[in-house]
Design a protein around this motif. Structure first.
Motif, PDB file in Angstrom:
ATOM      1  N   SER A 194       3.256  43.561  11.487  1.00 16.55           N
ATOM      2  CA  SER A 194       4.470  42.821  11.849  1.00 16.55           C
ATOM      3  C   SER A 194       5.728  43.491  11.315  1.00 16.55           C
ATOM      4  O   SER A 194       6.787  43.436  11.956  1.00 16.55           O
ATOM      5  CB  SER A 194       4.393  41.369  11.346  1.00 16.55           C
ATOM      6  N   VAL A 195       5.638  44.132  10.161  1.00 16.81           N
ATOM      7  CA  VAL A 195       6.798  44.844   9.597  1.00 16.81           C
ATOM      8  C   VAL A 195       7.182  46.017  10.493  1.00 16.81           C
ATOM      9  O   VAL A 195       8.367  46.202  10.829  1.00 16.81           O
ATOM     10  CB  VAL A 195       6.484  45.326   8.169  1.00 16.81           C
ATOM     11  N   LEU A 196       6.197  46.814  10.887  1.00 17.50           N
ATOM     12  CA  LEU A 196       6.482  47.948  11.771  1.00 17.50           C
ATOM     13  C   LEU A 196       7.000  47.450  13.118  1.00 17.50           C
ATOM     14  O   LEU A 196       7.961  48.012  13.677  1.00 17.50           O
ATOM     15  CB  LEU A 196       5.212  48.778  11.989  1.00 17.50           C
ATOM     16  N   ALA A 197       6.357  46.400  13.654  1.00 13.57           N
ATOM     17  CA  ALA A 197       6.739  45.871  14.967  1.00 13.57           C
ATOM     18  C   ALA A 197       8.155  45.330  14.970  1.00 13.57           C
ATOM     19  O   ALA A 197       8.901  45.509  15.944  1.00 13.57           O
ATOM     20  CB  ALA A 197       5.755  44.773  15.376  1.00 13.57           C
ATOM     21  N   THR A 198       8.538  44.659  13.894  1.00 11.24           N
ATOM     22  CA  THR A 198       9.891  44.090  13.820  1.00 11.24           C
ATOM     23  C   THR A 198      10.951  45.181  13.854  1.00 11.24           C
ATOM     24  O   THR A 198      11.981  45.055  14.545  1.00 11.24           O
ATOM     25  CB  THR A 198      10.044  43.240  12.548  1.00 11.24           C
ATOM     26  N   GLN A 199      10.720  46.265  13.129  1.00 10.73           N
ATOM     27  CA  GLN A 199      11.695  47.362  13.134  1.00 10.73           C
ATOM     28  C   GLN A 199      11.818  47.996  14.516  1.00 10.73           C
ATOM     29  O   GLN A 199      12.927  48.280  14.995  1.00 10.73           O
ATOM     30  CB  GLN A 199      11.280  48.416  12.099  1.00 10.73           C
ATOM     31  N   ALA A 200      10.679  48.220  15.182  1.00  8.12           N
ATOM     32  CA  ALA A 200      10.725  48.781  16.536  1.00  8.12           C
ATOM     33  C   ALA A 200      11.422  47.830  17.486  1.00  8.12           C
ATOM     34  O   ALA A 200      12.217  48.250  18.348  1.00  8.12           O
ATOM     35  CB  ALA A 200       9.307  49.076  17.025  1.00  8.12           C
ATOM     36  N   PRO A 243      -3.909  42.993  13.593  1.00 10.14           N
ATOM     37  CA  PRO A 243      -2.948  41.924  13.310  1.00 10.14           C
ATOM     38  C   PRO A 243      -2.834  41.651  11.817  1.00 10.14           C
ATOM     39  O   PRO A 243      -3.752  41.960  11.042  1.00 10.14           O
ATOM     40  CB  PRO A 243      -3.540  40.726  14.055  1.00 10.14           C
ATOM     41  N   ASP A 244      -1.725  41.059  11.423  1.00 12.63           N
ATOM     42  CA  ASP A 244      -1.543  40.697  10.013  1.00 12.63           C
ATOM     43  C   ASP A 244      -2.612  39.704   9.572  1.00 12.63           C
ATOM     44  O   ASP A 244      -3.152  39.801   8.472  1.00 12.63           O
ATOM     45  CB  ASP A 244      -0.166  40.065   9.801  1.00 12.63           C
ATOM     46  N   THR A 285       0.592  37.911  15.416  1.00  7.80           N
ATOM     47  CA  THR A 285       1.602  38.811  14.864  1.00  7.80           C
ATOM     48  C   THR A 285       2.906  38.678  15.638  1.00  7.80           C
ATOM     49  O   THR A 285       3.992  38.849  15.077  1.00  7.80           O
ATOM     50  CB  THR A 285       1.086  40.259  14.875  1.00  7.80           C
ATOM     51  N   ALA A 286       2.812  38.342  16.928  1.00  8.75           N
ATOM     52  CA  ALA A 286       4.021  38.124  17.741  1.00  8.75           C
ATOM     53  C   ALA A 286       4.867  36.997  17.153  1.00  8.75           C
ATOM     54  O   ALA A 286       6.105  37.084  17.137  1.00  8.75           O
ATOM     55  CB  ALA A 286       3.632  37.802  19.177  1.00  8.75           C
ATOM     56  N   CYS A 287       4.222  35.948  16.672  1.00  6.25           N
ATOM     57  CA  CYS A 287       4.973  34.839  16.072  1.00  6.25           C
ATOM     58  C   CYS A 287       5.635  35.262  14.761  1.00  6.25           C
ATOM     59  O   CYS A 287       6.745  34.810  14.444  1.00  6.25           O
ATOM     60  CB  CYS A 287       4.053  33.644  15.841  1.00  6.25           C
ATOM     61  N   LEU A 288       4.968  36.122  14.001  1.00 10.53           N
ATOM     62  CA  LEU A 288       5.573  36.622  12.766  1.00 10.53           C
ATOM     63  C   LEU A 288       6.791  37.486  13.067  1.00 10.53           C
ATOM     64  O   LEU A 288       7.817  37.404  12.366  1.00 10.53           O
ATOM     65  CB  LEU A 288       4.538  37.432  11.976  1.00 10.53           C
TER      66      LEU A 288
END
Length: 329
Positions: free
Chosen positions: A62-68, A93-94, A100-103
């Motif tokens: 989720s950390v990597l996904a949020t930055q992207a 997933p976390d 992870t989409a919700c996070l």
């Protein structure tokens, strides 16, 4: 009153890679401490990989996904709250749940958008993009955030030279918006569950314990054979669906698994390797993140220009595969 058809268009891209870079030489030294022999020449000659990015303990999917996602939203000029659909493709997933989409949604400060994960391993981003396209064409979404993100380093058996040298961590994302003009022109998804054993992680959490095998296992020769065959047919079928031919393709962006697969695929399709986006030398195989990572890298480097036609392809465990044909921008 005439109702105009609704299409979806990719209007922004973004990606994120952990700062820790592990070269083949670095990896060879680390594996030597375990009594496993390998080298830069051995890895590069068989795969085309030269290095990979590895997440630290604080960097979850989720950390990597949020930055992207943030970079894709910035590129598109879209605010997080304008997004009404978030689809995240991942095999790492976390948590078991929530998704992870919700996070990522929470991290972005979005409330109310539909948010869910898609699990199709290395085909995940193509599956997620096709799903988002269907939502938009059905009138159920106007602005979708589609993400592929992985921390595959955490499911690798570092004593298995045949797999641990192949993968890296990262995330890529696109913003997909409703449009009166065609962007995504065709999409096809496929799977053959009878081949699930050739690429899998055959373990699970049961009663608080890991049962089975918690590491990635792969029959490399079987995956290679299947990948080249299904990707060629899928590309041709998707182009036919769009009323196009190979001559109409500007860029091929396949899943970044192995340079030999990419070379064979280009040859079978009659494309020059100059038309194939290749990033696995720098990123290794990042599973569901590989296609959006390659797309964003190629756009930001100036290789891919707005208005050009791209063919995105994924193939992976399940056994799954798929193709999206689109005009960028």
């Amino acid at each position: 009153m005439t109702t105009h058809p609704v299409y979806s268009r990719i209007v922004g891209t973004g990606s994120f890679l952990p700062s820790t870079v592990v070269t083949n030489d670095d990896l060879a030294r680390q594996l030597a401490e375990r009594g496993i022999e390998t080298s830069d020449e051995w890895i590069a000659s068989r795969t085309g990989i030269r290095q990979r990015h590895i997440a630290d303990d604080s960097q979850t999917t989720s950390v990597l996904a949020t930055q992207a996602a943030r970079r894709a939203l910035e590129d598109a000029g879209v605010q997080a709250q304008d997004v009404d659909l978030i689809i995240l493709a991942t095999s790492t997933p976390d948590y078991i749940f929530p998704s992870t989409a919700c996070l990522v949604q929470a991290s972005l400060g979005n409330r109310g958008a539909a948010a869910f994960d898609v699990q199709a391993v290395c085909s995940g981003f193509v599956y997620a993009l096709t799903t988002a396209d269907s939502f938009i064409k059905a009138g159920r979404s106007r602005c979708a955030l589609v993400i592929g993100a992985e921390v595959f380093s955490r499911i690798l058996d570092w004593n298995d030279r045949g797999t641990c040298v192949l993968f890296g961590d990262g995330a890529g994302a696109v913003v997909l918006q409703a449009s009166d003009e065609p962007g995504i022109e065709a999409a096809q998804l496929h799977a053959d569950g009878s081949l699930s054993s050739i690429l899998c992680v055959p373990g699970q959490v049961h009663s608080g314990h890991v049962t089975g095998d918690p590491f990635l296992r792969m029959d490399g020769q079987a995956v290679f054979k299947q990948a080249v065959s299904v990707l060629e047919k899928s590309a041709r079928d998707a182009l036919e669906q769009a009323g196009l031919s190979i001559a109409d393709v500007d860029w091929l962006i396949p899943h970044q698994a192995n340079l030999r697969i990419l070379t064979f695929l280009a040859k079978k399709l009659g494309l020059s390797m100059d038309q194939v986006i290749v990033t696995l030398d720098q990123h290794a195989n990042t599973s569901a993140a590989s296609v959006p990572l390659a797309l964003d890298h190629a756009r930001r480097s100036g290789q891919i220009q707005n208005g050009q036609r791209i063919v995105l392809q994924g193939v992976g465990g399940g056994f799954t595969w798929g193709t999206v044909v689109a005009r960028i921008g």
